[in-house]
Design a protein around this motif. Sequence first.
Motif, mmCIF file in Angstrom:
data_model
loop_
_atom_site.group_PDB
_atom_site.id
_atom_site.type_symbol
_atom_site.label_atom_id
_atom_site.label_comp_id
_atom_site.label_asym_id
_atom_site.label_seq_id
_atom_site.Cartn_x
_atom_site.Cartn_y
_atom_site.Cartn_z
ATOM 1 N N ASP A 1 -45.594 -67.367 -34.778
ATOM 2 C CA ASP A 1 -45.873 -66.986 -33.308
ATOM 3 C C ASP A 1 -46.969 -65.708 -33.643
ATOM 4 O OD1 ASP A 1 -44.325 -64.779 -34.426
ATOM 5 O OD2 ASP A 1 -42.650 -65.051 -33.100
ATOM 6 N N GLU A 2 -47.467 -65.359 -32.418
ATOM 7 C CA GLU A 2 -48.468 -64.383 -32.266
ATOM 8 C C GLU A 2 -47.979 -62.898 -32.443
ATOM 9 O OE1 GLU A 2 -51.818 -63.226 -28.868
ATOM 10 O OE2 GLU A 2 -50.179 -64.646 -28.385
ATOM 11 N N GLN A 3 -46.682 -62.831 -32.213
ATOM 12 C CA GLN A 3 -46.153 -61.371 -32.477
ATOM 13 C C GLN A 3 -46.082 -61.183 -33.927
ATOM 14 O OE1 GLN A 3 -44.720 -63.685 -30.427
ATOM 15 N NE2 GLN A 3 -44.963 -62.846 -28.499
ATOM 16 N N THR A 4 -45.847 -62.302 -34.887
ATOM 17 C CA THR A 4 -45.977 -61.933 -36.219
ATOM 18 C C THR A 4 -47.469 -61.623 -36.758
ATOM 19 O OG1 THR A 4 -44.475 -63.695 -36.510
ATOM 20 C CG2 THR A 4 -45.655 -63.251 -38.479
ATOM 21 N N ILE A 5 -48.363 -62.256 -36.057
ATOM 22 C CA ILE A 5 -49.781 -61.811 -36.454
ATOM 23 C C ILE A 5 -49.995 -60.317 -36.217
ATOM 24 C CG2 ILE A 5 -52.071 -62.139 -36.156
ATOM 25 C CD1 ILE A 5 -51.261 -65.109 -35.739
ATOM 26 N N THR A 6 -49.481 -59.934 -35.002
ATOM 27 C CA THR A 6 -49.555 -58.502 -34.349
ATOM 28 C C THR A 6 -49.180 -57.365 -35.305
ATOM 29 O OG1 THR A 6 -49.853 -59.524 -32.235
ATOM 30 C CG2 THR A 6 -49.317 -57.057 -32.567
ATOM 31 N N ALA A 7 -47.744 -57.849 -35.569
ATOM 32 C CA ALA A 7 -46.966 -57.178 -36.639
ATOM 33 C C ALA A 7 -47.836 -56.809 -37.920
ATOM 34 C CB ALA A 7 -45.641 -57.557 -36.996
ATOM 35 N N ILE A 8 -48.240 -57.862 -38.616
ATOM 36 C CA ILE A 8 -49.212 -57.814 -39.664
ATOM 37 C C ILE A 8 -50.245 -56.996 -39.469
ATOM 38 C CG2 ILE A 8 -50.518 -59.164 -41.175
ATOM 39 C CD1 ILE A 8 -48.575 -61.530 -40.959
ATOM 40 N N VAL A 9 -50.901 -56.910 -38.585
ATOM 41 C CA VAL A 9 -52.138 -56.186 -37.956
ATOM 42 C C VAL A 9 -51.754 -54.886 -38.149
ATOM 43 C CG1 VAL A 9 -53.904 -55.495 -36.512
ATOM 44 C CG2 VAL A 9 -53.672 -58.129 -37.054
ATOM 45 N N ASN A 10 -50.582 -54.439 -37.321
ATOM 46 C CA ASN A 10 -49.942 -52.959 -37.309
ATOM 47 C C ASN A 10 -49.749 -52.517 -38.642
ATOM 48 O OD1 ASN A 10 -50.369 -53.174 -34.372
ATOM 49 N ND2 ASN A 10 -48.378 -54.030 -34.114
ATOM 50 N N LYS A 11 -49.037 -53.305 -39.458
ATOM 51 C CA LYS A 11 -48.555 -52.730 -40.834
ATOM 52 C C LYS A 11 -49.773 -52.478 -41.738
ATOM 53 C CE LYS A 11 -44.129 -54.922 -41.079
ATOM 54 N NZ LYS A 11 -43.234 -55.765 -41.961
ATOM 55 N N LEU A 12 -51.003 -53.349 -41.635
ATOM 56 C CA LEU A 12 -52.010 -52.911 -42.436
ATOM 57 C C LEU A 12 -52.837 -51.922 -41.813
ATOM 58 C CD1 LEU A 12 -53.403 -56.589 -42.900
ATOM 59 C CD2 LEU A 12 -52.128 -55.422 -44.865
ATOM 60 N N SER A 13 -52.844 -51.638 -40.622
ATOM 61 C CA SER A 13 -53.395 -50.537 -40.022
ATOM 62 C C SER A 13 -52.975 -49.241 -40.491
ATOM 63 C CB SER A 13 -53.528 -50.566 -38.584
ATOM 64 O OG SER A 13 -54.301 -51.640 -38.200
ATOM 65 N N ASP A 14 -51.454 -49.365 -40.337
ATOM 66 C CA ASP A 14 -50.813 -47.815 -40.826
ATOM 67 C C ASP A 14 -50.988 -47.701 -42.420
ATOM 68 O OD1 ASP A 14 -49.705 -47.962 -38.377
ATOM 69 O OD2 ASP A 14 -47.759 -48.998 -38.720
ATOM 70 N N ALA A 15 -51.068 -48.941 -43.302
ATOM 71 C CA ALA A 15 -51.420 -48.578 -44.433
ATOM 72 C C ALA A 15 -52.978 -48.243 -44.817
ATOM 73 C CB ALA A 15 -50.971 -49.974 -45.143
ATOM 74 N N GLY A 16 -53.998 -48.328 -43.717
ATOM 75 C CA GLY A 16 -55.232 -47.543 -44.017
ATOM 76 C C GLY A 16 -56.460 -48.660 -44.279
ATOM 77 N N TYR A 17 -55.984 -50.042 -44.062
ATOM 78 C CA TYR A 17 -56.662 -50.851 -44.626
ATOM 79 C C TYR A 17 -57.893 -51.295 -43.359
ATOM 80 C CZ TYR A 17 -54.153 -51.582 -48.779
ATOM 81 O OH TYR A 17 -53.712 -51.402 -50.070
ATOM 82 N N LYS A 18 -57.308 -50.871 -41.963
ATOM 83 C CA LYS A 18 -58.520 -51.248 -41.148
ATOM 84 C C LYS A 18 -58.872 -52.834 -41.035
ATOM 85 C CE LYS A 18 -60.997 -46.828 -41.679
ATOM 86 N NZ LYS A 18 -62.645 -46.380 -41.855
ATOM 87 N N PRO A 19 -57.528 -53.480 -40.580
ATOM 88 C CA PRO A 19 -57.827 -54.879 -40.437
ATOM 89 C C PRO A 19 -58.275 -55.196 -38.981
ATOM 90 C CG PRO A 19 -55.670 -54.291 -39.805
ATOM 91 C CD PRO A 19 -56.317 -53.115 -40.359
ATOM 92 N N GLN A 20 -59.419 -56.394 -39.375
ATOM 93 C CA GLN A 20 -60.310 -57.019 -38.111
ATOM 94 C C GLN A 20 -59.634 -58.301 -38.069
ATOM 95 O OE1 GLN A 20 -64.122 -56.184 -38.723
ATOM 96 N NE2 GLN A 20 -63.710 -53.808 -38.886
ATOM 97 N N VAL A 21 -59.315 -58.794 -36.943
ATOM 98 C CA VAL A 21 -58.984 -60.147 -36.516
ATOM 99 C C VAL A 21 -60.327 -60.748 -36.084
ATOM 100 C CG1 VAL A 21 -57.646 -61.907 -35.247
ATOM 101 C CG2 VAL A 21 -56.527 -59.555 -36.117
ATOM 102 N N ARG A 22 -60.851 -61.770 -36.964
ATOM 103 C CA ARG A 22 -62.043 -62.543 -36.406
ATOM 104 C C ARG A 22 -62.000 -63.481 -35.507
ATOM 105 N NH1 ARG A 22 -66.495 -61.419 -39.706
ATOM 106 N NH2 ARG A 22 -66.285 -59.225 -40.693
ATOM 107 N N SER A 23 -61.025 -64.322 -35.546
ATOM 108 C CA SER A 23 -60.594 -65.343 -34.936
ATOM 109 C C SER A 23 -59.109 -65.602 -34.768
ATOM 110 C CB SER A 23 -61.318 -66.640 -35.229
ATOM 111 O OG SER A 23 -61.112 -67.253 -36.378
ATOM 112 N N GLN A 24 -58.727 -66.039 -33.775
ATOM 113 C CA GLN A 24 -57.381 -66.503 -33.844
ATOM 114 C C GLN A 24 -57.155 -67.885 -32.729
ATOM 115 O OE1 GLN A 24 -54.870 -63.248 -32.223
ATOM 116 N NE2 GLN A 24 -52.962 -64.460 -32.510
ATOM 117 N N GLN A 25 -56.459 -68.657 -33.098
ATOM 118 C CA GLN A 25 -56.206 -69.961 -32.479
ATOM 119 C C GLN A 25 -54.813 -70.485 -32.689
ATOM 120 O OE1 GLN A 25 -58.561 -72.764 -33.992
ATOM 121 N NE2 GLN A 25 -58.172 -72.434 -36.366
ATOM 122 N N LYS A 26 -54.500 -71.627 -31.784
ATOM 123 C CA LYS A 26 -53.051 -72.160 -31.831
ATOM 124 C C LYS A 26 -53.199 -73.466 -32.337
ATOM 125 C CE LYS A 26 -49.013 -72.925 -28.811
ATOM 126 N NZ LYS A 26 -48.366 -72.606 -27.377
#
Length: 572
Positions: free
Chosen positions: A452-477
């Motif tokens: 689901d989309e919430q899982t992707i959002t959770a991954i982005v938040n965890k990576l941001s908290d770890a200092g990796y500065k994630p960027q989502v280039r594209s997202q699709q269903k």
Amino acid sequence: MMNRVNDILSRIRQPILHGRRFVAVDIDGSRLRLVLAVKRASSARIIRTASAVLPPDVQSDDPTAVGAFLGGVLRSRRMASQSMVMCVRRHEVVLKSFALPPGTKGDEIASMVQFQVEKELPFSPQEAVVDFHTAAPVGDNPDGKVVVQVAAVRLPTIDFYRSLAASAGAKLEALGLRPWANLRWLLDEGVAGEGPLAVLHMGQKEAEISIIRNSALDFCRSATLPAHAHDDVDSQEAAGRCAVAEVLRTLHSYHAAEGSGPIAGVLVCGGSGLEDKVVSELHTRLNAPCSKFEPAKAVDPPQGERSASALAAALGLAMDHGSQAGLSLDFLNPKRPKPKQDLRRVRALASVAALIAVLLAVFLLAGHVKSNRISRNAALSARLKALKQMQKNVGDLEARLRSIDDWEKASQNWLDHLARISCLFPPCQSAYITGAKSVGEDGLSFTVRAVDEQTITAIVNKLSDAGYKPQVRSQQKLNEPAYMHSAEMRLTLHDKPLGDLPQFEPRPADDISARQQDASPVRRDQPVLEPTPTTGSLADELAKPPVAPNPPPAPDARQRTPRPSRRWRPGP
């Protein structure tokens, strides 16, 4: 035949070390008197004498005919030689005496004689050959002047004797004066003294009267005699009276001109046959001793001569030529004034010569230095080339080492970052990665499949908290039953300390999600991280021993070393 052989042997026995042969010739009318001698260092040795009479068909004034007859006589008498010495008669010479100023130097006499003789000769000096002899100053000369006796002979006379010698097959080496030849023989015999001595040389056609004083020729004149024959008494008496009269006239003229005292004696020589009668007549007319000159040395009269006294001129000529100084008067080799030296020109030439020598020395020295420098330059060039090659090899090695060091310093700790990122991801039931690749020196790009989309959002938040500065280039269903959402992410790695890895849940045993293959194409030129068919979790995949990255290839020594890439490239 034997005479010819003896002649050849006698010539062979005369090597150069023993001297050089020459023939002295005295021509008295139709009579030829010959003396063969050998010239040594400072004297002459008499070898043979001879006398010959010209045949009636040979004229005495024809040099070619006389020379041809003379050559035949020399060959027949075994007296042939390549050198010949002759003397001119008194009537063929102009004889003068000059008194030069006291203190006149020897190198100045020739110039002064040449200047003075131009005014005294009856013909042009260019038409004659002039030679002189310096007599010792007389004792009664209070001024101490230098007395010079000058003799001049015209060029045709010299040509006559030179042509005569050439016709005889010889070379005329010297041409003297007959009164001087008589004086030389008297001096060699020790007869001439300090007092005035009269010498009468009786010839066939002329008589030569000389006055000798202080061993020098002080006065000389000639007189023509009437023709006389040996069998004609009247002609002989007439010739004798003429000779006596000429002697008395000469003595009276000499006393009047010179003012000297009485003569010491009279010597008569020659081969006319009148010598004995003339001596007897002079003895009665003069109050002085008179005698016929006979050589004291062992000289036998040649065939055809009554006495050796006839050879006085030829013997004196041979002795004078054999001396170290040569003939006193030599018309073939006269004494000439030395050319006046221009001191300024001499100094200029010396300066130029010195300059040329210096320039030549500098040129040779410069050439030597240049040659040494060229050799040294070649050696240094060879060594420089070797050092440059060595430097190039060292530089290539240093560049390779620097490239390896830079690659090691600039490379990221990819394994630790991947391990931490795997710990931050949810279990594979919620999401998994289909592919991963490095971007630049500190970037990581991958694709996430999530339920689901919430899982992707959770991954982005965890990576941001770890200092990796994630960027989502594209997202699709997607139209898939389990993992319906897909997102392409890019992370930027950091240099902060990673610390301890967080705990992550292990992959369940019935996990089959990792077996699904990604349908999206993957670029062949970029490294990817794909899930293995037997694993469904990224943590389990990271639990495997990592594959060491490939180091950059060693640069070629002939090519420019490329800058090493800091991108981590995992093995296949």
